[in-house]
Structures are given as C-alpha cells and as structure tokens.
Enzyme design. Structure first.
Site, mmCIF file in Angstrom:
data_model
loop_
_atom_site.group_PDB
_atom_site.id
_atom_site.type_symbol
_atom_site.label_atom_id
_atom_site.label_comp_id
_atom_site.label_asym_id
_atom_site.label_seq_id
_atom_site.Cartn_x
_atom_site.Cartn_y
_atom_site.Cartn_z
ATOM 1 N N VAL A 65 57.464 -2.936 23.368
ATOM 2 C CA VAL A 65 57.320 -1.512 23.649
ATOM 3 C C VAL A 65 57.150 -1.350 25.161
ATOM 4 C CG1 VAL A 65 55.960 0.564 23.250
ATOM 5 C CG2 VAL A 65 56.329 -1.050 21.386
ATOM 6 N N LYS A 109 53.848 -6.062 22.911
ATOM 7 C CA LYS A 109 54.834 -6.890 22.215
ATOM 8 C C LYS A 109 54.418 -6.910 20.755
ATOM 9 C CE LYS A 109 56.283 -10.299 25.688
ATOM 10 N NZ LYS A 109 57.299 -9.604 26.352
ATOM 11 N N GLY A 110 55.263 -6.395 19.908
ATOM 12 C CA GLY A 110 54.948 -6.395 18.488
ATOM 13 C C GLY A 110 55.546 -7.624 17.830
ATOM 14 N N ARG A 111 55.501 -7.622 16.523
ATOM 15 C CA ARG A 111 56.064 -8.758 15.780
ATOM 16 C C ARG A 111 57.568 -8.818 15.954
ATOM 17 N NH1 ARG A 111 54.536 -8.044 9.727
ATOM 18 N NH2 ARG A 111 54.652 -5.862 10.341
ATOM 19 N N TYR A 112 58.174 -7.658 16.129
ATOM 20 C CA TYR A 112 59.632 -7.612 16.076
ATOM 21 C C TYR A 112 60.278 -7.024 17.326
ATOM 22 C CZ TYR A 112 58.746 -8.368 11.129
ATOM 23 O OH TYR A 112 58.329 -8.875 9.934
ATOM 24 N N GLY A 113 59.545 -6.926 18.395
ATOM 25 C CA GLY A 113 60.187 -6.362 19.584
ATOM 26 C C GLY A 113 59.161 -6.022 20.649
ATOM 27 N N VAL A 145 54.451 -2.486 27.637
ATOM 28 C CA VAL A 145 53.055 -2.194 27.277
ATOM 29 C C VAL A 145 52.631 -2.882 25.991
ATOM 30 C CG1 VAL A 145 52.891 0.006 28.490
ATOM 31 C CG2 VAL A 145 53.751 -0.026 26.153
ATOM 32 N N ASP A 193 52.713 0.207 5.974
ATOM 33 C CA ASP A 193 52.253 -0.775 6.967
ATOM 34 C C ASP A 193 51.185 -0.148 7.858
ATOM 35 O OD1 ASP A 193 52.060 -3.218 8.200
ATOM 36 O OD2 ASP A 193 53.855 -2.980 9.442
HETATM 37 P P1 ADP Z 1 55.504 -3.669 16.127
HETATM 38 O O1 ADP Z 1 55.758 -2.802 14.971
HETATM 39 O O2 ADP Z 1 56.652 -4.529 16.495
HETATM 40 O O3 ADP Z 1 54.187 -4.371 15.964
HETATM 41 P P2 ADP Z 1 54.433 -1.429 17.466
HETATM 42 O O4 ADP Z 1 55.199 -0.167 17.277
HETATM 43 O O5 ADP Z 1 53.264 -1.583 16.550
HETATM 44 O O6 ADP Z 1 55.350 -2.686 17.365
HETATM 45 O O7 ADP Z 1 53.974 -1.471 18.977
HETATM 46 C C1 ADP Z 1 53.407 -2.609 19.574
HETATM 47 C C2 ADP Z 1 52.371 -2.170 20.579
HETATM 48 O O8 ADP Z 1 52.962 -1.383 21.611
HETATM 49 C C3 ADP Z 1 51.292 -1.292 19.977
HETATM 50 O O9 ADP Z 1 50.257 -2.044 19.414
HETATM 51 C C4 ADP Z 1 50.836 -0.492 21.193
HETATM 52 O O10 ADP Z 1 49.917 -1.263 21.957
HETATM 53 C C5 ADP Z 1 52.101 -0.326 22.000
HETATM 54 N N1 ADP Z 1 52.733 0.965 21.701
HETATM 55 C C6 ADP Z 1 53.568 1.233 20.702
HETATM 56 N N2 ADP Z 1 53.982 2.508 20.724
HETATM 57 C C7 ADP Z 1 53.398 3.084 21.784
HETATM 58 C C8 ADP Z 1 53.417 4.405 22.345
HETATM 59 N N3 ADP Z 1 54.132 5.375 21.793
HETATM 60 N N4 ADP Z 1 52.675 4.659 23.431
HETATM 61 C C9 ADP Z 1 51.940 3.664 23.973
HETATM 62 N N5 ADP Z 1 51.885 2.411 23.505
HETATM 63 C C10 ADP Z 1 52.594 2.105 22.422
#
Ligand code: ADP
Ligand code: MG
Length: 509
Positions: free
Chosen positions: A213, A207-211, A205, A327
């Site tokens: 989800v 993709k963040g900077r470091y992984g 759902v 952050d």
């Molecule tokens: P990163 O820190 O690597 O950027 P995040 O934790 O911010 O990763 O998550 C990346 C994306 O994944 C979020 O912007 C959101 O769209 C989705 N996401 C993260 N956690 C959840 C969650 N608990 N439920 C639904 N979507 C999530």
C-alpha cells in the site's frame, strides 16, 4: 419528352377505352407526345406512329398520328433514325424502336447511370477500408503505449479528453458529482483510469500479505494506492466489482476512488485507489496509542456502524445487497483523523440479495485470516450456501477486534500492551491446525482482563465480546443488536468538545 410514367400510362389507357367507344369508322386515336400535340395526350388520324432520331447529341422520341402511311413508315431503321407505324386504336402506346447499333435496351440505364452504379459502391468500399485501417492503426498505437509507458506517463488521447473532465476537480467534488458518478456507485471507468494515471506514488505505507500500500498524490491530495501482487488478482477483481456495482459510500467503509489495471513490462499491475488515512490501520494505531473509554467506544461504535451497513440489504434504487466481509481484523480497519474507523479490504466479501435469493460468493481462492477464523470455519462445518453463516463469522471476528481495542483502554491507570487475539495460545503465524485446536477442540476464547469489569463501559464491552464468541453461530449477537447497545452506551457520554457533531453526525449511529 413526355415520359410514360406510372401516372401517364393509366391515363392513356382510359383515353384509349373512351376512344374505342366514341370513334367513328376509319378514325383512330393515337398517343401523341412531344411538340406534336400541345396539350392533348392523344390525336386522331388513320395511322399511329412512333419515331426516334438524334438531334444535337440528344435522342428525340416522338409519337403521334398520320393521315396516311408514309415512305418513312416502311423505311429501314438506321443508327440515326427510325420510324414505325401501326393501325389500331392507341396502337403506338407500347410501340418502341431500337436503332441499329443501339446495344442497350431503350429503357435500360444510361452509360452515366451505369458508371454511377459501379463507382459509388467502389468509393464506399474504399472509404470503409480506410476507416478500418485507421482504427486498427490507432489500436496498435494504443497497445504499444500501454506496453512502454508507466502508469503515470501515459499520454493517450482519451486521457486528454477525460483529463479536461477531471480537470481542476477535487476528489470530493469528483466523487459526489452526479455527472461523474452516474449510478452513484463509483466513477465511470474512464475517469477512474484517468485519475489512476495521474497519481504520483510517494511512499510505501504498508506491506500486506498480497501486495503493497502506497501513499500517493492526485492533484495535491493524498490517496492510498493498494498495488496487488499478481497472485492476489482475484481480490482486486472482487473488490473492484463490489465497489463498482454497489453503493457503498458510508463514513465507516473505506472510500473507494478508482481501480486500474495496467500492463507494465509485460506483467499486469492492479491498483485500487482509496481515501488515505494517515493513522493507518487500527492494528498500527493500537501499537502506540493509549485510549480512554470514550475513544474506545467511539472506535468500536464506528466499526459496528460500518459492519451494519455492510450486513444490511437496502431495497430500492439507491439500495445495496447484504455483504459479509469474511476477513474482518484490526489490520483491515483504518483509523480516520476524527477517531472513527472505516472497514477496508473487501477482497473476500460475499453478497446476498434476499429479493432475488441470490448468493454471490465470488471465486477467490484466498481464505480469511486464520487467527480470526470462527470455530465453524476452522472445523469446516460452516454452511456455505447460507448467507447468514458468513455474517456470523464477521461477528466472531468483531468480538476479537473489540478485545484488541479494549486491552488498550486505560482503566484505573492500568493498560495492557497491544497483543493480537490468542497471542498466548498460538504461535506468531499460527497454522490452521493450531487455531482449530485452540478454538474448536479446547473451545478457548481470549481472556478478558479483570480490570475491565471495574469500568461500566468496558464491562459492557466485555459482555458484548462474550456474546460474539458463542460456539453456536446463531446464538451470537447480530451487528444491529451490537450497534444499538453501543449507541446506548455512547449516550451516557457528554458530547466531546473537539468534534461536537460526531454523535449527531449520523441519524443511524
Ligand atoms: P493486505 O490485505 O494485503 O493485508 P491491506 O489493505 O490490509 O493489505 O493494507 C496493508 C496495510 O497498509 C494496512 O495494514 C495499513 O497499514 C496500510 N493501509 C492500507 N490501506 C490504507 C489507507 N487507505 N490509508 C492508509 N494506510 C493504509
Ligand atoms: Mg488486508
């Protein structure tokens, strides 16, 4: 046989002393034992004797009195029979005989005892070796399983046991159950691991900077699984540490379920399992959602409630240290179904305890998101030894998030497109220097659209934003102050029809 034990020996000595006093000349008292004397331990005579002989495979010891010295007294001691005589009061008390060929001293351990003395320790050592062997074998087996099975296929004995504990529970029951939560700050590690390995990943759902989800399912319930890349393992460690040591259950903080570390194809995989929110992040939500003033306020209030809970130190057994996020941004805030938000991603958080004056910064080399960095972070003037400084950078970022929300709120039928803060001043992926020029040197803050001032709620929000953006960190509002202001604003709205309990839900809202 009457043994000369610690009890009988002093008795005999006393009898001997008494004998010395009462005996007439020529009469001796002797120790008397075995069948020679029925009850008395002494007898009287002119000679005392001891004898020893084998009878029916048993060694017979005798002590007693003689009227006169016999041949046997003077006879030699053989391997089957021996007798010694003496003249003196109780002289046979300590008199002993060693038969010829009798190697062991008379009072020494028998062969049977000796065998026992050797065999028992040998047997114990053997059992110990077997136990250690079994343990090492089990350990090796477990390690091999970890290497060859994926996280969902693991079939370890521990898991079976814990699975029965996790059993048919729903997540809600599991997380709120005193038996499984223990301290209340998180599930026990084994339960966390069991839950993690029973999850089926369904779809990616985010993709963040470091992984990445993923949405996953556990016993039919949705969960979010954040899979950290190995270069961000410090964030996983930090977030796991904070969630497991601090009581962080709050409506506006992302609900933690479990953390798990597995070995897969010789690389380490780090999972963080949390509640799943189908609307995704506030950033995602704002892209396509138009807000009214009430929803805008609802979102903003819930975020500041989460931030106040993080920032405040709570004392007592159910307490928590103060935490600064470091952050905060719309991508790290999730939108729940009830249109409240919750704050996520504690990978950079710092903790502080006033009572012990302890500041825990962690050791994550990651830095916050440049676009949301406060001026003192960008010009590197921030006081890293002062916890308050970190809280103030959160407030700067909160002001920017508020601005993002407010832009998506309709006033007089007008609304702006979603844009990230400073969209008009820096490139898409701004560098540290880009941000520093805009925020520190030019001292720019995001532009507040004029239309907002025609709405009482939005103009109040605009005022808050400005007070979050003071260059001087101590001049900024505190989270608590903002929460109080937003609460007052909220009271000016009627209770919404769809979720009547919302405004009453939390006494501190
Ligand atoms: P990163 O820190 O690597 O950027 P995040 O934790 O911010 O990763 O998550 C990346 C994306 O994944 C979020 O912007 C959101 O769209 C989705 N996401 C993260 N956690 C959840 C969650 N608990 N439920 C639904 N979507 C999530
Ligand atoms: Mg994030």
């Amino acid at each position: 046989m009457l043994p000369q034990t610690a009890i009988t020996r002093p008795l005999l000595v006393i009898l001997c002393l008494v004998g010395n006093i009462t005996l007439t000349a020529g009469q001796l008292n002797c120790v008397c034992m075995k069948s020679l004397c029925s009850e008395n331990l002494t007898c009287s005579g002119d000679w005392c004797f001891v004898s020893k002989h084998w009878q029916d495979g048993e060694m017979i010891h005798k002590k007693g009195c003689l009227k006169e010295e016999t041949e046997l007294c003077r006879g030699s001691i053989t391997k089957n029979y021996g007798m010694k005589c003496c003249q003196g009061n109780m002289c046979n008390l300590d008199l002993s005989i060693q038969l010829t060929g009798e190697n062991l001293p008379e009072e020494g351990p028998s062969l049977k005892n000796l065998l026992l003395m050797i065999l028992v320790p040998l047997f114990a050592i053997l059992i110990l070796i077997i136990l250690v062997g079994l343990f090492v074998w089990k350990l090796a087996l477990r390690r091999r399983r970890h290497m060859t099975f994926g996280p969902n296929e693991l079939g370890d004995v521990d898991f079976m046991l814990k699975t029965s504990l996790v059993g048919d529970s729903t997540l809600e029951v599991l997380l709120n159950d005193d038996c499984t939560t223990g301290s209340g700050s998180g599930l026990p590690f084994l339960v966390q691991r069991t839950v993690a390995r029973q999850i089926t990943l369904v779809e990616c759902v985010g993709k963040g900077r470091y992984g990445e989800v993923w949405r996953g399912t556990w016993h039919g319930e949705n969960v979010a699984v954040k899979i950290f890349s190995s270069r961000d393992e410090q964030s996983w460690f930090r977030e796991t540490e904070i969630y497991n040591t601090v009581l962080l259950r709050h409506d506006n903080i992302l609900g933690f379920i479990a953390s798990d570390m597995t070995s897969r194809n010789s690389s380490t995989q780090l999972w963080l399992i949390t509640h799943y929110h189908e609307h995704g992040s506030l950033y995602d939500y704002l892209q396509c959602t138009v807000l009214d003033a009430e929803t805008c306020l609802r979102l903003a209030t819930s975020i500041i409630c989460g931030l106040v809970h993080l920032h405040v130190e709570i004392f007592g057994t159910q307490g928590k240290p103060a935490i600064a996020h470091r952050d905060l941004k719309s991508r790290n805030i999730l939108v729940k179904n009830n249109k409240q938000c919750c704050i996520a991603d504690l990978g950079l958080a710092v903790m502080h305890s006033q009572s012990s004056d302890y500041l825990d910064i962690g050791n994550n080399p990651r830095v916050g998101t440049k676009r949301y960095m406060a001026p003192e972070v960008l010009d590197e003037q921030i006081r890293m030894d002062c916890f308050e400084s970190f809280k103030r950078t959160d407030i700067w970022a909160f002001g920017l998030v508020l601005w993002e929300i407010a832009r998506r709120t309709v006033v007089n039928g007008i609304i702006e497109d979603y844009k990230p803060p400073f969209f008009d001043l820096v490139p898409v992926d701004p560098s540290f220097e880009d941000m520093k020029k805009v925020v520190c040197i030019d001292q720019q803050t995001p532009t507040i659209p004029n239309r907002m001032f025609s709405d009482p709620t939005l103009s109040a929000l605009a005022k808050i934003m400005k007070e979050c953006w003071f260059q001087s960190p101590p001049a900024r509002l505190t989270a608590l102050r903002i929460k109080k202001t937003l609460k007052k604003l909220s009271n000016s709205f009627h209770k919404p029809k769809h979720s009547p309990n919302f405004w009453d839900q939390r006494s501190d809202f």
